[in-house]
Design a protein around this motif. Structure first.
Motif, short mmCIF file in Angstrom:
data_model
loop_
_atom_site.label_atom_id
_atom_site.label_comp_id
_atom_site.label_asym_id
_atom_site.label_seq_id
_atom_site.Cartn_x
_atom_site.Cartn_y
_atom_site.Cartn_z
N ALA A 183 0.81 -1.23 0.00
CA ALA A 183 0.00 0.00 0.00
C ALA A 183 0.84 1.27 0.00
CB ALA A 183 -0.95 0.00 1.20
N ASN A 184 1.97 1.26 0.69
CA ASN A 184 2.77 2.48 0.83
C ASN A 184 3.96 2.55 -0.13
OD1 ASN A 184 1.15 3.48 2.99
ND2 ASN A 184 2.15 2.01 4.35
N VAL A 185 3.96 1.69 -1.11
CA VAL A 185 5.04 1.64 -2.10
C VAL A 185 4.66 2.51 -3.31
CG1 VAL A 185 6.23 0.08 -3.71
CG2 VAL A 185 5.82 -0.64 -1.36
N TYR A 186 5.65 3.06 -3.99
CA TYR A 186 5.41 3.87 -5.18
C TYR A 186 5.51 3.00 -6.44
CZ TYR A 186 5.52 8.09 -2.37
OH TYR A 186 5.22 9.06 -1.44
N PRO A 187 4.85 3.39 -7.53
CA PRO A 187 4.84 2.57 -8.75
C PRO A 187 6.21 2.16 -9.25
CG PRO A 187 3.17 4.28 -8.93
CD PRO A 187 3.93 4.56 -7.66
N ASN A 188 7.21 3.05 -9.16
CA ASN A 188 8.53 2.70 -9.70
C ASN A 188 9.26 1.66 -8.87
OD1 ASN A 188 9.28 4.22 -7.49
ND2 ASN A 188 10.59 5.65 -8.61
N GLU A 189 8.69 1.29 -7.74
CA GLU A 189 9.26 0.25 -6.90
C GLU A 189 8.59 -1.10 -7.13
OE1 GLU A 189 10.31 1.96 -2.74
OE2 GLU A 189 8.52 3.07 -3.39
N LEU A 190 7.67 -1.14 -8.09
CA LEU A 190 6.90 -2.36 -8.37
C LEU A 190 7.31 -2.98 -9.69
CD1 LEU A 190 3.31 -1.04 -7.52
CD2 LEU A 190 4.78 -2.43 -6.03
N SER A 191 7.09 -4.29 -9.81
CA SER A 191 7.28 -4.97 -11.09
C SER A 191 6.13 -4.59 -12.03
CB SER A 191 7.30 -6.48 -10.89
OG SER A 191 6.00 -6.93 -10.49
N GLY A 192 6.28 -4.94 -13.31
CA GLY A 192 5.21 -4.66 -14.27
C GLY A 192 3.90 -5.33 -13.89
N GLY A 193 3.99 -6.58 -13.44
CA GLY A 193 2.78 -7.30 -13.04
C GLY A 193 2.11 -6.65 -11.84
N GLU A 194 2.92 -6.20 -10.89
CA GLU A 194 2.36 -5.53 -9.72
C GLU A 194 1.71 -4.20 -10.11
OE1 GLU A 194 5.29 -7.13 -6.13
OE2 GLU A 194 5.93 -5.47 -7.41
N GLN A 195 2.32 -3.48 -11.03
CA GLN A 195 1.72 -2.22 -11.48
C GLN A 195 0.37 -2.47 -12.16
OE1 GLN A 195 4.31 0.88 -13.27
NE2 GLN A 195 5.99 -0.54 -12.91
N GLN A 196 0.28 -3.54 -12.92
CA GLN A 196 -1.00 -3.85 -13.56
C GLN A 196 -2.04 -4.26 -12.54
OE1 GLN A 196 -2.81 -2.85 -15.80
NE2 GLN A 196 -2.16 -3.92 -17.66
N ARG A 197 -1.61 -4.89 -11.46
CA ARG A 197 -2.55 -5.24 -10.38
C ARG A 197 -3.08 -3.97 -9.70
NH1 ARG A 197 -2.40 -10.67 -8.20
NH2 ARG A 197 -1.22 -12.00 -9.61
N VAL A 198 -2.20 -2.97 -9.54
CA VAL A 198 -2.66 -1.69 -9.00
C VAL A 198 -3.69 -1.06 -9.94
CG1 VAL A 198 -1.99 0.63 -8.28
CG2 VAL A 198 -0.45 -1.29 -7.83
#
Length: 227
Positions: A131-146
């Motif tokens: 929840a407290n992470v920024y998009p650039n700290e996520l993988s592509g799959g995690e960004q799509q989940r967001v």
């Protein structure tokens, strides 16, 4: 839920991106729009979203003819839809929680409702610990989940996804499709534009195939031909 009646879309260049399209996607259905690049499937998505206007024909969304909808009413139409794109379109300066909450702020949800709804949806897409992470700290799959969480947080009646796995590796892509299937099983109508043949075959859903603006096949149970 979504009905196209003799819908065509031509551009000033003379190109007819969609020709006399007729189909109905019922409430609770899961349907793929398939076709090669330039076939017209993305234009159909834009017509549903009112990003493009048809040259002729009528488009019915949730029982309402949206063909002649006033521009001021388009944002209200889109509130009934969750929308997911290939490139995620997350706000880089906001956390995962804030990205999802932003969609609720737009519809003027109460702070109490936001505090209750956002963690629940993040848990649904497997991101309750991000929840407290920024998009650039996520993988592509995690960004799509967001992006998926943001699309469903306001409980839309339908979810429209344009090439949602286009930037993902096969395993990650399959995880996103399983999420879309779970969302559909909860009662949300899902429409996915894709050219990922392997996913379409595995999902065993309704397939509407488009070629050079024409709907050339509409069948249930997957598709064993070329896309």
């Amino acid at each position: 839920m979504i009905e196209f009646r003799n819908v065509s879309k031509a551009y000033t260049s003379g190109l007819e991106a969609v020709h006399n399209a007729n189909f109905t996607i019922e409430k609770g259905e899961f349907a793929f729009l398939v076709g090669s690049s330039g076939s017209g499937k993305s234009t159909i998505i834009k017509l549903i979203l009112k990003e493009e206007e048809p040259t002729s024909g009528n488009i019915i969304i949730n029982g309402k003819d949206t063909t002649f909808l006033k521009p001021s009413r388009i944002p209200y139409l889109r509130r009934s839809m969750g929308i997911v794109f290939q490139d995620f379109r997350l706000l880089p300066d906001k956390t995962v929680y804030e990205n999802v909450a932003f969609a609720m702020h737009v519809v003027r949800a109460t702070p109490k409702h936001i505090r209750r709804q956002v963690p629940m949806v993040l848990s649904q897409v497997g991101l309750k610990d991000k929840a407290n992470v920024y998009p650039n700290e996520l993988s592509g799959g995690e960004q799509q989940r967001v992006a998926l969480a943001r699309a469903i947080v306001n409980n839309p009646s339908m979810l429209i996804a344009d090439e949602p796995t286009g930037n993902l590796d096969p395993n990650t892509a399959w995880g996103i499709m399983e999420l879309l299937n779970d969302i559909n099983l909860r009662g949300t109508t899902v429409v996915v534009a894709t050219h990922a043949k392997d996913i379409v075959d595995k999902m065993n859903k309704r397939v509407i195939r488009i070629d050079q603006g024409n709907i050339i096949r509409d069948e249930k149970g997957g598709y064993d031909g070329e896309i």
